[in-house]
Design a protein around this motif. Structure first.
Motif, PDB file in Angstrom:
ATOM      1  N   ASP A 104       0.834  -1.216   0.000  1.00 51.84           N
ATOM      2  CA  ASP A 104       0.000   0.000   0.000  1.00 51.84           C
ATOM      3  C   ASP A 104       0.859   1.253   0.000  1.00 51.84           C
ATOM      4  N   ALA A 105       1.973   1.199   0.729  1.00 56.42           N
ATOM      5  CA  ALA A 105       2.825   2.388   0.822  1.00 56.42           C
ATOM      6  C   ALA A 105       3.303   2.799  -0.563  1.00 56.42           C
ATOM      7  N   ARG A 106       3.749   1.826  -1.337  1.00 58.25           N
ATOM      8  CA  ARG A 106       4.302   2.145  -2.669  1.00 58.25           C
ATOM      9  C   ARG A 106       3.208   2.613  -3.616  1.00 58.25           C
ATOM     10  N   PHE A 107       2.033   2.030  -3.502  1.00 55.41           N
ATOM     11  CA  PHE A 107       0.958   2.471  -4.407  1.00 55.41           C
ATOM     12  C   PHE A 107       0.453   3.857  -4.022  1.00 55.41           C
ATOM     13  N   LEU A 108       0.452   4.166  -2.720  1.00 62.90           N
ATOM     14  CA  LEU A 108       0.066   5.513  -2.316  1.00 62.90           C
ATOM     15  C   LEU A 108       1.095   6.526  -2.795  1.00 62.90           C
ATOM     16  N   PHE A 109       2.349   6.139  -2.739  1.00 66.30           N
ATOM     17  CA  PHE A 109       3.423   7.015  -3.233  1.00 66.30           C
ATOM     18  C   PHE A 109       3.253   7.239  -4.728  1.00 66.30           C
ATOM     19  N   LEU A 110       2.909   6.172  -5.422  1.00 65.54           N
ATOM     20  CA  LEU A 110       2.686   6.272  -6.871  1.00 65.54           C
ATOM     21  C   LEU A 110       1.512   7.212  -7.143  1.00 65.54           C
ATOM     22  N   ARG A 111       0.441   7.004  -6.381  1.00 60.66           N
ATOM     23  CA  ARG A 111      -0.751   7.827  -6.596  1.00 60.66           C
ATOM     24  C   ARG A 111      -0.450   9.291  -6.296  1.00 60.66           C
TER      25      ARG A 111
ATOM     26  N   GLU B 150      -8.785   3.763   3.522  1.00 63.80           N
ATOM     27  CA  GLU B 150     -10.151   3.399   3.130  1.00 63.80           C
ATOM     28  C   GLU B 150     -10.669   4.317   2.033  1.00 63.80           C
ATOM     29  N   GLU B 151     -10.440   5.600   2.233  1.00 62.96           N
ATOM     30  CA  GLU B 151     -10.963   6.538   1.239  1.00 62.96           C
ATOM     31  C   GLU B 151     -10.220   6.423  -0.086  1.00 62.96           C
ATOM     32  N   GLU B 152      -8.918   6.226   0.004  1.00 62.41           N
ATOM     33  CA  GLU B 152      -8.151   6.120  -1.246  1.00 62.41           C
ATOM     34  C   GLU B 152      -8.494   4.842  -2.001  1.00 62.41           C
ATOM     35  N   ARG B 153      -8.798   3.788  -1.275  1.00 63.33           N
ATOM     36  CA  ARG B 153      -9.164   2.540  -1.979  1.00 63.33           C
ATOM     37  C   ARG B 153     -10.464   2.730  -2.765  1.00 63.33           C
TER      38      ARG B 153
END
Lengths: 913, 101
Positions: free
Chosen positions: A702-709, A781-784
């Motif tokens: 999740d950390a890497r995908f949030l960073f990507l986003r 939760e909100e980002e998903r």
């Protein structure tokens, strides 16, 4: 009476020289009494003798006896017992009846001579006059302190109440000062309330309460002791031990014996602990006056502590006050001077400055660490040039690195001026980053130290700086591969491929199997190939292809694909259509049409083949999204490994993005990340966002995908960006993914150092703050749920935004005007004198036309984001000038204020403390 | 670890700050004997963490330099300070009485 007058009186012929008896004159008697009253008993006695010799009457006799009594009392007061006794004997011989009047004097003499039996002896007589008994008992109450002696006095029978009481009290006193006692011992029924020793009973009980920590009861017992009792002599010392403040005592100074008793038996712990707790409470309340009062109490309570503890406490208190911006002068006045400025104290202050997490704090910390280093070496904490010195230098280097460029410039200007003036020794200069890293790496030539130095040097525009560091690293650690990789890349960037390959060979000797080395080799060989292709030297590429084929593969077929791609490029340059078709067919077979297309485009771009090249046909796969996705991922993986920028198929990005969101999407976490990063590189932000949607749905990394986003979001989506990066950093910290955390911090750092505060689309202070588990969960939760790429018109700030947006500081209750700040001892700001309002009042305000023109000009100069924000505010009814001020003016003032406020003066500006 | 708190690694291993590698190891082994993992798991973990911190010279240096906490509770400085009110016998008390006689 003056001595001259006295002589006159004595030598007056009327009183002394006249022969024969004559009546005592009233004036003469009065003179004698005056002398007695003024304690000139010797002169009074002499005079009285002369008068009695002359008069020899009852009056003169009375006068003489009184003079004798006064003289004896004075002698006893001076403890001249022998003289007093002689005089008493003389008096007894000459006037036996007068001895009865000397009861008190006799008792005093006996007491001084330790002859208690003579003092209390008369009490054994039951027929003793009541008044005399009372006088003796009063004497015992007021003067006798030797209870054991009184308990064994021979002139009283053993069962005499006074002896019994004295014995009981002596035993109780001994017991209560040696250890805990029970109440039975304190009952002391042998001592009645009317006994002359009753005060001792109260004292013994007071001492017992003291040791039981029943302070209130102790004070009450002490309060029952009359001031003229012998036992009352203990009260001042006991009050001191109970921690009663000196200003409430009269006759405050303790005698040496009292001091010793207080030092030995006094309670230094509880009052000091209470005072310290009160000070902690005052610090939490952050009000200056209570803090200073609490410091005063601690200073008083710590007086009887060991000097070491007192000093240590003092140092900590001052360090805390500095963190609370309390003027040092105020503390010095109440705490008894400046603290000991040793290495321990300087270390505390340096850490306190760092804890402020501001540029000003960091700058101060560097100055103080410098002083600490000097003190620590002097106090032999560590040796100059030792490991600790190196660790400290590394830490200081990183502090200096964090300082904003304009502050560094200001410091450098000041240092140059100081150097020119000869105002400061070299060792006192503000240390430069280079100097600190040099010291760090010399003292502690570790990979960590060199790595940090190299990272810093790489930011310099001059490549020689970083290369020099890498060379030093290489010398210090010949088996370390990192410096070689840097030197290799540096040479590659300068197109010095031969040199680059030489470094690569050295790196291969150290660790040929390292993935980093393998990747570097592929990249280098490709770079060399591209240069040759750009120069049209296709025939030289064969050698590079041959070398490329010796590199071990990460995924099967990739090297072959690269080789085929390069051969295709060569065939394009040689205008060999058959060759092109053959390589194209090979690529189709090995990696498929989509990946082939992307790879060839990437190679074409790098080789700058331009219009010469005609790409093989790429059939549409609209109905085979899976194949489209798989091909794109394959190409992206190849591109990541070979450091090639893969062009995104913009025409099909939407298709791919749609497929990513499907539940049957076959891409795994690693593939999604690769795709996302490649999409970002290729400016396909929506595709990158789609990859993050798929990745977050999977629940892994999740950390890497949030960073990507966070990086894929449009510029105006600041709240969402902040949220994603905040959560990514927190997750990276929790998962101890230091590499990812470093990348996020670097991203923030790069934007911060841009210097354009109002252009920041990320708030570093928000992103780098710790995040609670609850908030983290809310963000995830909100980002998903946020599956669609945000559009400016329809997207609202995320629901979690209020929880992470910056909270404005509470309004201060204190007036912030320069006069009030000066009266509080706060430092003045440079721009306190620049009060534009005063100018306006002098010169008058601008005209409406000028205002409108001015606002328009300001809006023109603003960046788009800020201009839009300002216009929205104006449209909402805010005054135009105010709207402009809010968006620009306050930011600048706040930045300046944080820089200038509470700066510790540098050594050349005066004493630091 | 905070040098002013009970989890100061030096305090956990009962060594002075000038202890060398051998001294630290010896102290570590001695403490392990006192607090074996099966009987004192919490203390064992603290001892092990303290040793991990101090055995590495670099980390030891970092601990020495950067673990001081200016915001540490001031009461932590009073740890170990005796509470006073010691029983000293009747001598010092009587000395006060005699002095004032």
């Amino acid at each position: 009476m003056a001595r001259e007058q006295l002589k006159k009186v004595i030598s007056s012929p009327g009183a002394v020289l006249s022969s024969g008896k004559s009546a005592l004159l009233p004036a003469e008697a009065e003179r004698v009494r005056e002398l007695i009253a003024s304690r000139h008993s010797k002169a009074a006695l002499q005079m009285a003798k002369d008068l009695h010799k002359r008069c020899a009457g009852p009056e003169s006799e009375t006068l003489l006896i009184d003079s004798y009594k006064a003289r004896i009392e004075d002698l006893l007061r001076l403890k001249m017992t022998v003289e007093a006794k002689s005089l008493m004997e003389i008096l007894g011989e000459r006037f036996p009846a007068a001895l009865a009047q000397l009861g008190e004097a006799k008792r005093e003499l006996h007491a001084l001579n330790g002859r208690l039996e003579e003092v209390v002896g008369p009490l054994a007589d039951d027929s003793l006059d009541a008044a005399e008994r009372e006088r003796i008992e009063a004497f015992v109450r007021q003067r006798v302190e030797d209870l054991p002696a009184l308990a064994t006095v021979s002139s009283l029978p053993a069962e005499h109440p006074l002896r019994v009481a004295a014995a009981a009290l002596a035993a109780a006193f001994q017991a209560v000062t040696q250890g805990p006692v029970d109440d039975q011992l304190l009952a002391l029924p042998q001592v009645s309330r009317r006994s002359p020793l009753a005060a001792w009973k109260a004292l013994v009980r007071a001492i017992a309460c003291y040791y039981r920590r029943e302070d209130e009861a102790c004070r009450q017992w002490l309060g029952t002791i009359a001031g003229d009792c012998a036992a009352a002599r203990m009260i001042p010392a006991m009050n001191a031990m109970l921690g009663t403040r000196p200003e409430t005592n009269t006759g405050t100074k303790l005698s040496p014996a009292e001091d010793r008793l207080v030092a030995a038996a006094g309670d230094h712990g509880v009052p000091l602990r209470s005072a310290v707790e009160a000070l902690e409470t005052a610090f939490q309340a952050k009000k200056r006056h209570p803090i200073l009062e609490a410091i005063r109490a601690v200073a008083f309570a710590s007086q009887r502590c060991s000097p070491a503890l007192r000093d240590r406490l003092h140092q900590h208190v001052v360090a805390r006050c500095m963190a609370h911006h309390i003027p040092l002068e105020a503390i010095r006045n109440i705490s008894g001077g400046a603290p000991r400025k040793d290495a321990y104290f300087l270390r505390l202050v340096a850490r306190g400055s760092e804890e402020r997490h501001s540029a000003v704090g960091d700058e101060e910390a560097v100055w103080v660490w410098q002083q600490f280093r000097r003190a620590a070496i002097e106090e032999k904490w560590f040796a100059a040039g030792g490991l600790e010195d190196g660790v400290l230098a590394l830490h200081m280097a990183q502090l200096v690195e964090k300082l904003p460029a304009d502050l560094i410039e200001e410091i450098e200007d000041e240092e140059s001026w100081n150097q020119a003036q000869g105002k400061r020794k070299r060792e006192d200069f503000f240390p430069s980053v280079t100097m600190l890293y040099e010291r760090a790496c010399t003292a502690d030539p570790s990979s960590e130290a060199f790595q940090k130095w190299l990272q810093w040097a790489q930011k310099d525009r001059d490549w020689k700086v970083a290369d020099e560091v890498a060379e030093r690293w290489r010398v210090a650690q010949p088996t370390e591969i990192q410096p070689l990789l840097h030197l290799m890349e540096s040479a590659e960037k300068r197109s010095a491929f031969k040199k680059s390959l030489k470094y690569l060979q050295d790196a291969e000797k150290l660790d040929g199997l390292s993935p980093v080395v393998r990747k570097a080799k592929v990249r280098l060989l490709l770079a060399a190939s591209f240069r040759q292709l750009r120069q049209g030297k296709a025939h030289l590429v064969a050698a590079e292809i041959e070398r490329l084929q010796t590199v071990p593969e990460v995924r099967p077929g990739e090297i072959a694909a690269l080789a085929a791609g390069l051969r295709w490029c060569c065939a394009v340059i040689d205008k060999d259509k058959a060759g092109q078709e053959a390589q194209a067919a090979e690529l189709m077979e090995s990696i498929g049409g989509v990946a082939r297309h992307m790879l060839l485009v990437a190679l074409m771009n790098e080789a700058q083949l331009g219009p010469k090249a005609k790409l093989p046909e790429l059939k549409a796969f609209r109905s085979a999204s899976a194949e489209l996705l798989a091909g794109t991922i394959k190409a992206c993986q190849l591109g990541e490994w070979a450091a090639l920028t893969m062009p995104m198929l913009f025409g099909w990005s939407g298709e791919i993005a749609w497929f990513l969101t499907q539940p049957n999407c076959p891409a795994d976490t690693a593939q999604l990340l690769t795709l996302g990063e490649a999409a970002l590189k290729g400016s396909a932000k929506e595709l990158a966002y789609a990859a993050s949607v798929a990745g977050l749905a999977g629940g892994q990394a999740d950390a890497r995908f949030l960073f990507l986003r966070g990086r894929a979001l449009p510029d105006w989506a600041k709240p969402m960006r902040n949220g994603c990066l905040t959560a990514a950093l927190e997750l990276a910290r929790r998962e101890r993914d230091t590499e990812l955390a470093g990348k996020i911090v670097d991203l923030i750092g790069v934007r911060r150092r841009s210097g354009y505060g109002f252009l920041l689309d990320t708030d570093p202070e928000i992103v780098s703050r710790p995040v609670s588990a609850e908030l983290l969960k809310a963000i995830l939760e909100e980002e998903r749920k946020a599956n669609k790429y945000p559009s400016q018109n329809s997207t609202q700030p995320p629901k979690y935004w209020p929880k992470i947006m910056p909270v404005p500081p509470p309004l201060s209750e204190e007036c912030d005007c320069p006069e009030c700040r000066a009266s509080r001892g706060e430092p003045m700001d440079d721009w306190d004198e620049d009060d534009d309002e005063d100018e306006d009042s002098i010169f008058g305000g601008p005209s409406l036309q000028e205002l409108v023109a001015g606002v328009a000009r300001i809006l023109e100069l603003m960046p788009p984001d800020l201009r839009r924000q300002t216009q929205e505010a104006i449209n909402a009814g805010v005054d135009p000038l105010e709207a402009c001020t809010q968006t620009i003016g306050n930011d600048q003032k706040a930045a300046k204020a944080s820089k200038k406020a509470s700066r510790i003066p540098r050594p050349d500006q005066g004493i630091l403390f | 670890m905070n040098q002013n708190s009970p989890l100061d690694p030096y305090a956990v291993l009962c060594v002075g700050q000038d202890a060398d590698d051998e001294g630290i190891r010896a102290a570590y082994l001695a403490r392990l004997k006192q607090f074996p993992p099966d009987r004192a798991p919490v203390q064992f973990e603290q001892i092990r963490d303290a040793y991990e911190l101090l055995r590495d010279r670099r980390r030891r240096a970092q601990c020495m330099l950067f673990s001081a906490d200016p915001e540490a509770p001031l009461s932590s400085l009073l740890t170990g300070m005796d509470n006073g009110r010691q029983y000293v016998g009747s001598g010092p008390w009587l000395a006060v009485l005699k002095e004032k006689n």
